[in-house]
Scaffold this active site. Structure first.
Site, PDB file in Angstrom:
ATOM      1  N   SER A 101      46.553   2.384  26.090  1.00 57.04           N
ATOM      2  CA  SER A 101      47.943   2.331  25.612  1.00 57.04           C
ATOM      3  C   SER A 101      48.858   3.145  26.517  1.00 57.04           C
ATOM      4  O   SER A 101      48.420   4.082  27.187  1.00 57.04           O
ATOM      5  CB  SER A 101      48.038   2.890  24.193  1.00 57.04           C
TER       6      SER A 101
HETATM    7  N1  SAH Z   1      43.054   3.509  21.836  1.00 54.75           N
HETATM    8  C1  SAH Z   1      42.710   2.947  23.128  1.00 54.75           C
HETATM    9  C2  SAH Z   1      43.419   1.643  23.436  1.00 54.75           C
HETATM   10  C3  SAH Z   1      43.013   0.584  22.494  1.00 54.75           C
HETATM   11  S1  SAH Z   1      43.102  -1.070  23.096  1.00 54.75           S
HETATM   12  C4  SAH Z   1      42.922   3.946  24.250  1.00 54.75           C
HETATM   13  O1  SAH Z   1      43.401   5.061  23.993  1.00 54.75           O
HETATM   14  O2  SAH Z   1      42.547   3.637  25.383  1.00 54.75           O
HETATM   15  C5  SAH Z   1      42.374  -1.833  21.683  1.00 54.75           C
HETATM   16  C6  SAH Z   1      40.882  -1.759  21.619  1.00 54.75           C
HETATM   17  O3  SAH Z   1      40.483  -2.255  20.359  1.00 54.75           O
HETATM   18  C7  SAH Z   1      40.175  -2.627  22.654  1.00 54.75           C
HETATM   19  O4  SAH Z   1      39.330  -1.824  23.427  1.00 54.75           O
HETATM   20  C8  SAH Z   1      39.385  -3.638  21.816  1.00 54.75           C
HETATM   21  O5  SAH Z   1      38.129  -3.972  22.383  1.00 54.75           O
HETATM   22  C9  SAH Z   1      39.221  -2.884  20.510  1.00 54.75           C
HETATM   23  N2  SAH Z   1      38.985  -3.702  19.309  1.00 54.75           N
HETATM   24  C10 SAH Z   1      39.544  -4.884  18.968  1.00 54.75           C
HETATM   25  N3  SAH Z   1      39.097  -5.292  17.767  1.00 54.75           N
HETATM   26  C11 SAH Z   1      38.216  -4.340  17.333  1.00 54.75           C
HETATM   27  C12 SAH Z   1      37.425  -4.197  16.156  1.00 54.75           C
HETATM   28  N4  SAH Z   1      37.437  -5.088  15.169  1.00 54.75           N
HETATM   29  N5  SAH Z   1      36.653  -3.087  16.043  1.00 54.75           N
HETATM   30  C13 SAH Z   1      36.623  -2.153  17.026  1.00 54.75           C
HETATM   31  N6  SAH Z   1      37.352  -2.244  18.172  1.00 54.75           N
HETATM   32  C14 SAH Z   1      38.146  -3.316  18.320  1.00 54.75           C
END
Ligand code: SAH
Length: 228
Positions: free
Chosen positions: A63
């Site tokens: 993010s």
């Molecule tokens: N918080 C992160 C950015 C998140 S991007 C950071 O600081 O870098 C969103 C993430 O959510 C992605 O890596 C994606 O693979 C994950 N994601 C999507 N659906 C999900 C689910 N149902 N359970 C766990 N992770 C999930």
């Protein structure tokens, strides 16, 4: 002073000036956590540009700094709290949260803990390594699985003081609302399309739920049982 350090100081100043970073504990967390250690290899020079960055070829992103900062401010974090993050990605947001609920230098007896869950196997390993290398291994547990079902999956028990979903959900997954403690705060982007609403849920001491829309945001979609 190195370029990265200069860029970091400039970004922190501008986030404070913009009113995104406000409280001293969040500013301190931001200063301490090295975003350059959480970006994908080769992107270190761009670590303190206020933009999301790709995480390899996973299709996912770390993010933007202003969003990470906004989320830790809105979560109203206190040392000792238990926090659940859905979507570990790089581990950066989890490290920022860890600095707020288990600040470096605080006696470990008063530490809280971050549980963060990631569905993408490559990112589970990437985030684990990043968190260990930056000294957050003891304050953050990275779980592999579908966070839309809560953790443990579908357990109806109020476990977490704070919950943050860092992917956009069609609606807030019910298991997560059930796992939020009373007086707890949950943040989640909700909606389809490029822009979503960032929704804040507050569960009052009598268990009633209050919902506010904070602002528009742009996250990758939540997958899994209660995702898209
Ligand atoms: N918080 C992160 C950015 C998140 S991007 C950071 O600081 O870098 C969103 C993430 O959510 C992605 O890596 C994606 O693979 C994950 N994601 C999507 N659906 C999900 C689910 N149902 N359970 C766990 N992770 C999930």
């Amino acid at each position: 002073m190195s370029k990265i350090r200069r860029d970091k100081e400039r970004l922190i100043k501008s986030l404070i000036w913009e009113g995104v970073l406000k409280s001293s504990h969040c500013i301190e967390a931001f200063k301490r956590v090295p975003r350059e250690k959480f970006v994908w290899p080769g992107f270190e020079d761009e670590a303190y540009i206020d933009t999301p960055l790709p995480l390899g070829d996973t299709g996912q992103t770390i993010s933007a700094p202003h969003m990470a900062a906004y989320l830790i401010e809105e979560l109203d974090l206190k040392p000792g709290q238990i926090v659940f993050e859905i979507g570990t990605g790089s581990g950066y947001q989890a490290a920022l949260i860890a600095e707020c609920i288990a600040p470096t230098g605080l006696d470990r007896r008063y530490w809280g803990h971050v549980y963060t869950i990631e569905i993408n196997e490559v990112l589970v390993e990437f985030a684990r390594r990043n968190l260990i290398e930056t000294g957050y291994g003891d304050r953050v547990t990275v779980i592999r699985g579908d966070g839309s079902r809560g953790w443990p999956p579908e357990l109806e028990s109020e476990l977490y003081d704070r919950i943050v979903i860092t992917a956009a959900a069609p609606r807030i997954p019910t298991p997560l609302i059930k796992q939020l403690k009373k007086n707890g705060i949950l943040l989640s982007p909700v909606g389809r399309g490029f822009l979503q609403d960032l929704v804040k849920i507050y569960k009052a001491s009598d268990g009633s739920i209050y919902e506010t829309i904070l602002l528009k945001c742009a996250f990758v979609p939540l997958r899994g049982k209660y995702g898209f």
